[in-house]
Scaffold this motif. Structure first.
Motif, short mmCIF file in Angstrom:
data_model
loop_
_atom_site.label_atom_id
_atom_site.label_comp_id
_atom_site.label_asym_id
_atom_site.label_seq_id
_atom_site.Cartn_x
_atom_site.Cartn_y
_atom_site.Cartn_z
N ARG A 266 -16.16 46.44 50.69
CA ARG A 266 -15.87 47.50 51.45
C ARG A 266 -16.57 48.80 51.41
O ARG A 266 -16.87 49.41 52.45
CB ARG A 266 -14.42 48.02 51.14
CG ARG A 266 -13.24 46.74 51.28
CD ARG A 266 -11.75 47.16 51.28
NE ARG A 266 -10.98 46.12 51.06
CZ ARG A 266 -10.37 45.38 52.21
NH1 ARG A 266 -10.92 46.03 53.43
NH2 ARG A 266 -9.53 44.64 52.12
N ARG A 267 -17.09 49.14 50.23
CA ARG A 267 -17.85 50.44 50.11
C ARG A 267 -18.97 50.33 49.28
O ARG A 267 -18.86 49.50 48.21
CB ARG A 267 -17.10 51.34 50.05
CG ARG A 267 -16.06 52.08 50.84
CD ARG A 267 -15.26 53.11 50.44
NE ARG A 267 -14.30 53.72 51.47
CZ ARG A 267 -13.10 53.25 51.56
NH1 ARG A 267 -12.52 52.23 50.80
NH2 ARG A 267 -12.26 53.70 52.48
N VAL A 275 -16.71 53.85 37.90
CA VAL A 275 -15.92 52.71 38.68
C VAL A 275 -14.97 51.95 37.90
O VAL A 275 -15.08 51.63 36.87
CB VAL A 275 -16.83 51.61 39.27
CG1 VAL A 275 -16.39 50.55 39.84
CG2 VAL A 275 -18.04 52.27 40.10
N LEU A 276 -13.68 52.01 38.52
CA LEU A 276 -12.64 51.58 37.73
C LEU A 276 -12.27 50.12 38.02
O LEU A 276 -12.14 49.97 39.28
CB LEU A 276 -11.42 52.61 37.76
CG LEU A 276 -10.43 52.35 36.73
CD1 LEU A 276 -10.85 52.79 35.37
CD2 LEU A 276 -9.11 53.27 37.07
N ILE A 277 -12.11 49.13 37.10
CA ILE A 277 -11.65 47.67 37.73
C ILE A 277 -10.12 47.65 37.31
O ILE A 277 -9.86 47.80 36.10
CB ILE A 277 -12.37 46.65 37.03
CG1 ILE A 277 -13.92 46.96 36.81
CG2 ILE A 277 -12.08 45.38 37.30
CD1 ILE A 277 -14.48 46.89 38.44
N ARG A 278 -9.55 47.33 38.24
CA ARG A 278 -7.79 47.16 38.15
C ARG A 278 -7.46 45.84 38.47
O ARG A 278 -8.12 45.10 39.24
CB ARG A 278 -7.15 48.15 39.02
CG ARG A 278 -7.27 49.49 38.73
CD ARG A 278 -6.48 50.39 39.73
NE ARG A 278 -6.79 51.83 39.44
CZ ARG A 278 -6.03 52.63 38.49
NH1 ARG A 278 -5.14 52.05 37.65
NH2 ARG A 278 -6.41 53.88 38.35
N ARG A 279 -6.37 45.17 37.72
CA ARG A 279 -5.91 43.99 38.22
C ARG A 279 -4.30 44.14 38.53
O ARG A 279 -3.66 44.85 38.01
CB ARG A 279 -5.84 43.06 36.80
CG ARG A 279 -5.07 41.79 37.04
CD ARG A 279 -4.95 40.99 35.62
NE ARG A 279 -4.26 39.71 36.05
CZ ARG A 279 -3.75 38.85 35.18
NH1 ARG A 279 -3.52 39.53 33.80
NH2 ARG A 279 -2.95 37.61 35.37
N HIS A 289 -13.56 57.09 42.87
CA HIS A 289 -13.09 58.29 43.48
C HIS A 289 -11.68 57.85 44.50
O HIS A 289 -11.39 58.43 45.49
CB HIS A 289 -13.83 58.96 44.63
CG HIS A 289 -15.23 59.60 43.95
ND1 HIS A 289 -15.26 60.33 43.04
CD2 HIS A 289 -16.63 59.10 44.14
CE1 HIS A 289 -16.46 60.55 42.54
NE2 HIS A 289 -17.17 59.85 43.09
N GLY A 290 -10.80 56.97 43.67
CA GLY A 290 -9.89 56.73 44.29
C GLY A 290 -10.02 55.52 45.64
O GLY A 290 -8.97 55.15 46.21
#
Length: 304
Positions: A266-267, A275-279, A289-290
């Motif tokens: 997307r960006r 950079v945060l990786i979430r599950r 940056h959210g």
């Protein structure tokens, strides 16, 4: 439960550079090239590209059961698309390639045995070249070994000249330059390599608690992840973060390779911000940056 081995194995050969120039697939190191030769037209919008998958690849190696790494397939289709675009679609070598989406599905039970697997990549392209400054291509590929389909993949991308790329990359007109990825303060050490399905600590790209969320923290000198300079975090690095997050989240079988990866980019990921990786169940996101940079669905086989 034990897992049976295939009856036939390719001859053992050490991983060696391809005969294809690395610049043909936008690589700097010859060892990074997974394709073995030029593309050949089979019919309208259909092409055949020879590839070679090394079992001793320094990063995209099989898991402990011998299951193929889906990112080996992802990198192969990425290189295939670049080669076909230059050889058949009229895309100049100075144009930028921007990933849009990627779908990879590896057949469960396909094992990388021996040291090298010769693969024929049969690719079908749909190309919109009405605007030479910015084109769009969708490609579906089947990866075959002596008539057997090992995996299939689909990728979409845009190619842009320098002016269009600048407008897309920096819509406000303010370009940001950097010599390499910044190293933000990480919440703890990188995860153990065995937890994320990698053999070497230097291949781990995630830091933080084993259950997540995770901070993307790759080695900026890694020869595979950062083969050449870039003004953003490469898409394959984001995918590697998602792949490792999936492996780390397999409480029943940590390190297990996925067999399905479906991602949408997307960006752009900037080099100078975390950079945060979430599950969220089977969905993984890379955020900065959210804002969501990459959203991916990852799945795989059950425990062995």
């Amino acid at each position: 439960m034990s897992r049976s081995r295939p009856a036939t194995r390719p001859a053992l050969r050490r991983h060696r550079p391809s005969g294809l120039p690395s610049t043909a697939v936008h690589k700097r190191r010859a060892e990074a090239v997974l394709l073995k030769g030029r593309s050949r037209r089979l019919g309208p919008d259909q092409y055949l590209v020879p590839a070679s998958w090394p079992a001793d690849h320094p990063l995209y190696h099989p898991d402990r059961y011998g299951q193929l790494d889906p990112l080996l397939v992802a990198e192969t289709i990425r290189q295939t698309g670049i080669l076909i675009a230059h050889e058949h679609l009229g895309i100049p070598h100075d144009h930028m390639f921007v990933l849009g989406s990627l779908h990879v599905e590896v057949q469960h039970g396909v094992h990388a045995t021996g040291d090298r697997l010769p693969v024929g990549v049969v690719a079908h392209c749909r190309h919109d070249g009405r605007d030479p400054g910015r084109t769009r291509t969708a490609m579906t590929a089947w990866f075959q070994f002596f008539g057997r389909t090992l995996a299939r993949a689909r990728v979409t991308w845009h190619t842009m000249d320098a002016a269009r790329y600048h407008d897309v990359r920096w819509p406000t007109g303010a370009a940001v330059t950097s010599d390499g990825p910044a190293t933000p303060t990480v919440p703890g050490d990188r995860l153990p390599a065995t937890r994320v399905g990698r053999r070497r600590p230097c291949d781990v790209v995630l830091a933080g608690p084993e259950s997540g969320p995770w901070l993307l923290s790759p080695d900026p000198a890694h020869p595979v992840l950062f083969d050449h300079p870039s003004d953003h975090v490469p898409g394959m690095v984001l995918l590697e973060g998602v792949r490792q997050a999936y492996a780390a989240s397999r409480d029943d079988d940590p390190g297990r390779a996925a067999t399905l990866v479906e991602a949408r980019f997307r960006r752009f990921a900037e080099l100078d911000a975390p950079v945060l990786i979430r599950r969220r169940e089977q969905t993984f996101t890379a955020e900065q940056h959210g804002r969501i940079l990459l959203e991916a669905m990852v799945d795989g086989p059950g425990p062995c």
